[in-house]
Write a protein that holds these residues in place. Structure first.
Motif, mmCIF file in Angstrom:
data_model
loop_
_atom_site.group_PDB
_atom_site.id
_atom_site.type_symbol
_atom_site.label_atom_id
_atom_site.label_comp_id
_atom_site.label_asym_id
_atom_site.label_seq_id
_atom_site.Cartn_x
_atom_site.Cartn_y
_atom_site.Cartn_z
ATOM 1 N N GLU A 101 -38.853 -60.055 1.621
ATOM 2 C CA GLU A 101 -41.182 -59.398 1.155
ATOM 3 C C GLU A 101 -41.337 -60.958 1.327
ATOM 4 O O GLU A 101 -42.638 -61.454 1.225
ATOM 5 N N LEU A 102 -40.411 -62.414 0.793
ATOM 6 C CA LEU A 102 -40.851 -63.729 0.108
ATOM 7 C C LEU A 102 -41.075 -64.367 1.487
ATOM 8 O O LEU A 102 -42.641 -65.293 1.809
ATOM 9 N N ASN A 103 -40.585 -64.216 2.633
ATOM 10 C CA ASN A 103 -40.843 -64.499 3.276
ATOM 11 C C ASN A 103 -42.085 -64.018 4.195
ATOM 12 O O ASN A 103 -42.927 -65.016 5.272
ATOM 13 N N ARG A 104 -42.315 -62.911 4.175
ATOM 14 C CA ARG A 104 -42.719 -62.280 5.334
ATOM 15 C C ARG A 104 -44.328 -62.688 4.356
ATOM 16 O O ARG A 104 -45.183 -63.063 5.200
ATOM 17 N N TYR B 16 -43.678 -62.419 -8.567
ATOM 18 C CA TYR B 16 -44.673 -62.782 -7.464
ATOM 19 C C TYR B 16 -45.388 -61.468 -6.834
ATOM 20 O O TYR B 16 -46.840 -61.361 -6.343
ATOM 21 N N PHE B 17 -45.284 -60.325 -6.643
ATOM 22 C CA PHE B 17 -45.547 -59.469 -5.928
ATOM 23 C C PHE B 17 -45.785 -58.056 -7.109
ATOM 24 O O PHE B 17 -46.201 -57.074 -6.881
ATOM 25 N N ARG B 18 -46.090 -58.561 -8.785
ATOM 26 C CA ARG B 18 -46.367 -57.646 -10.053
ATOM 27 C C ARG B 18 -48.039 -56.889 -9.221
ATOM 28 O O ARG B 18 -47.835 -56.392 -10.079
ATOM 29 N N ARG B 19 -48.507 -57.006 -8.931
ATOM 30 C CA ARG B 19 -49.834 -56.808 -8.904
ATOM 31 C C ARG B 19 -50.183 -55.710 -7.611
ATOM 32 O O ARG B 19 -51.346 -55.072 -6.895
ATOM 33 N N PHE C 274 -39.130 -52.493 -2.122
ATOM 34 C CA PHE C 274 -38.385 -53.809 -1.174
ATOM 35 C C PHE C 274 -38.389 -55.330 -1.921
ATOM 36 O O PHE C 274 -37.792 -56.138 -2.182
ATOM 37 N N GLN C 275 -40.282 -54.782 -2.897
ATOM 38 C CA GLN C 275 -40.466 -55.777 -3.652
ATOM 39 C C GLN C 275 -40.955 -56.069 -5.174
ATOM 40 O O GLN C 275 -40.227 -56.960 -5.481
ATOM 41 N N LEU D 235 -38.095 -53.036 -6.736
ATOM 42 C CA LEU D 235 -36.761 -52.539 -7.049
ATOM 43 C C LEU D 235 -35.607 -52.893 -6.855
ATOM 44 O O LEU D 235 -34.030 -53.260 -7.848
ATOM 45 N N CYS D 236 -35.322 -53.087 -5.232
ATOM 46 C CA CYS D 236 -34.167 -54.330 -4.645
ATOM 47 C C CYS D 236 -33.938 -55.193 -5.583
ATOM 48 O O CYS D 236 -32.565 -55.726 -6.095
ATOM 49 N N PRO D 237 -35.024 -56.170 -5.325
ATOM 50 C CA PRO D 237 -34.555 -57.383 -5.632
ATOM 51 C C PRO D 237 -34.455 -57.905 -7.148
ATOM 52 O O PRO D 237 -34.258 -58.362 -8.045
ATOM 53 N N GLY D 238 -34.769 -56.841 -8.056
ATOM 54 C CA GLY D 238 -34.880 -56.483 -9.300
ATOM 55 C C GLY D 238 -33.407 -55.896 -10.183
ATOM 56 O O GLY D 238 -32.863 -56.593 -10.368
ATOM 57 N N ILE D 239 -33.089 -55.414 -9.512
ATOM 58 C CA ILE D 239 -31.712 -54.975 -9.343
ATOM 59 C C ILE D 239 -30.514 -56.378 -8.823
ATOM 60 O O ILE D 239 -29.439 -56.418 -9.633
#
Length: 517
Positions: free
Chosen positions: A89-92, A425-428, A439-440, A442-446
């Motif tokens: 997601e960050l790369n996108r 970064y994607f909190r908003r 993907f922005q 749940l997954c990276p947070g866990i």
């Protein structure tokens, strides 16, 4: 118009997005569009070095969890996949060769971003020396097998011969890495293709022995092997998560090539995800084949026998492949040599980005005018890794290998920081859709939480003087002391850079997303 002129003409204005077209240049001067999806996956697999990592990991894991090795692999695979989604997601959103450094800076600011970059650089540069050392060991082991002269394998114990051979491997890998990415890909196609072919043949041959009753300790394959809930202790699960750092680490190299990849916003993320999936599939095949063939007991060739655990493939190769056993040593040699070369990609491109944004000396932003690669950063990485290995090999092998063990802390640190960077970064935007939420956030947070737990758990465990080689200093385990030293050196260098290059730390060369809003 020459090819060089054509590339420069196609380059975007400074500060623009990385060029997508083949033959252009990214904003940092790298050759855009020179790596495709398959090439990125192959380099990702190469960096992980499955033949080398798995032959050293399967035995100790079997001793700890018995038949549940496939389940532990699945458990360890989870945080890697979760973090890979955050990377994607960050790369996108912002493809940049600085990856962890750039993304953490954009999310949290220059100080945390700089430390994220340091974690990646420290881990990758120092592990280069480990890979070169492994290549040396397997070179002489292979020569001993081919010639039938067991004494040749002992040459690796001679420090002068060992270091000289190691430096030769390092020089060859540096020369390839300095050249264009097409050269790197051609080398990796050959080495990775051979490595995987041997591993698959080894697994199939082992299963054939199981089927015809000629296996060492034939063990019926059962679905229960894949059940993580059948693992009877939390410590074993924790060991599985720690194992994932070792056997899966390296897939993020696919992201550091994003400015050189066709479709820089999407292809690197796909490559990272596919690399992790391919590797877990390969590991599951191998683990099932090895357990079914040799069992997990402590017999002569059982996976629980500590005497064979340093290199399980080698000890079982003559039983599984007969006269072709030497292919296994060649595969592990190919694995370590390929990984040595491909691992240069990450630190060189991270240093390039840090130099480009003024976080370190602008010398690191220099691009080879002939090959369009980060030439200066590649050479510095090689010199540091070579010097570290040469000095430590003569000073103390315990210090050398304990430093490598301590790098697990660096890996957890920069993976964890990058995962949390995705969340922040994607909190908003992560509430905009179910996809974004998964993907922005749940997954990276866990994944980030798991890795930071491992980071602090490793710090606590490594304080024990018995941890690692058993060496200690001031009553603390040497792994802990070395890990803290590596982190401390990073902090000192960061402060020095703050004094010498304050513009970056004031957010003038690389802004945070909050400042843009």
């Amino acid at each position: 118009m020459s090819s060089t002129e054509a590339q420069r003409a196609a380059a975007p204005a400074p500060g623009g997005e990385p060029a997508e077209q083949s033959g252009g240049l990214s904003k940092k001067g790298l050759s855009a569009g020179s790596v495709g999806l398959i090439g990125a996956i192959v380099i990702g697999i190469s960096c992980i070095a499955p033949a080398y990592t798995f032959t050293a990991a399967i035995g100790p894991t079997a001793s700890a969890v018995g038949l549940q090795v496939p389940a532990i692999i699945l458990v360890g695979f989870i945080p890697m996949l979760l973090v890979a989604f955050g990377y994607r997601e960050l790369n996108r959103s912002m493809p940049d060769s600085g990856t962890s450094f750039t993304w953490a800076t954009r999310a949290f600011g220059p100080w945390i971003g700089w430390l994220g970059g340091w974690g990646l650089i420290a881990a990758t540069i120092l592990v280069l020396s480990n890979l070169a050392g492994v290549a040396v060991d397997f070179l002489y082991l292979l020569l001993a097998q081919i010639t039938g002269n067991a004494g040749i394998a002992d040459l690796t114990s001679n420090p002068l011969i060992n270091v000289a051979t190691c430096l030769a491997f390092m020089a060859a890998a540096t020369a390839i890495s300095y050249r264009d990415m097409q050269t790197t890909q051609r080398v990796q196609y050959l080495l990775v293709g051979f490595q995987i072919a041997v591993l698959v043949v080894f697994a199939v041959a082992a299963l054939r022995h199981v089927a015809d009753g000629s296996a060492f300790d034939a063990t019926p394959i059962a679905l229960e092997w894949f059940n993580p809930f059948a693992v009877d202790s939390f410590s074993a699960v924790a060991a599985g998560l720690s194992l994932s750092i070792f056997i899966f680490w390296g897939w993020d190299v696919t992201l550091t090539m994003n400015e050189e990849t066709k479709g820089s916003a999407s292809t690197p993320g796909k490559a990272a995800t596919l690399t992790v999936l391919i590797i877990v599939g390969l590991y599951l095949l191998l683990s099932v084949a090895l357990i079914a063939f040799a069992g997990v007991g402590t017999g002569e060739y059982g996976l629980g026998n500590e005497e064979i655990q340093e290199n399980v493939f080698f000890h079982l190769s003559h039983l599984v492949l007969g006269p072709f056993a030497w292919l296994v040593s060649l595969a592990v040699l190919s694995s370590s040599a390929a990984s040595l070369q491909s691992t240069f990609v990450s630190p060189a491109r991270t240093l390039l980005a840090m130099g480009h944004y003024g976080a370190i000396s602008p010398k690191f932003a220099r691009i080879s005018p002939r090959f369009f690669t980060p030439g200066y950063a590649t050479i510095v990485s090689a010199v540091v890794a070579s010097a570290f290995y040469a000095v430590m090999r003569f000073v103390s092998e315990n210090v050398l290998w304990d430093t490598i063990t301590a790098l697990g802390m660096m890996i957890c640190l920069y993976y964890g920081i990058t995962a949390f960077a995705s969340v922040w970064y994607f909190r908003r935007t992560f509430t905009a859709s179910v996809r974004n939420f998964v993907f922005q956030l749940l997954c990276p947070g866990i994944g980030g939480i798991i890795l930071m737990i491992l980071f602090f758990t490793t710090i606590i465990d490594s304080m024990d003087p018995a941890y690692g080689s058993g060496s200690h200093l001031f009553g603390l385990g040497l792994v802990f002391v070395l890990g803290m030293a590596v982190l401390g050196i990073g902090v000192v260098i960061m402060v020095v850079q703050y004094v010498r290059r304050p513009a970056f730390f004031r957010g003038e060369t690389l802004t945070t997303a909050a400042e843009e809003r």
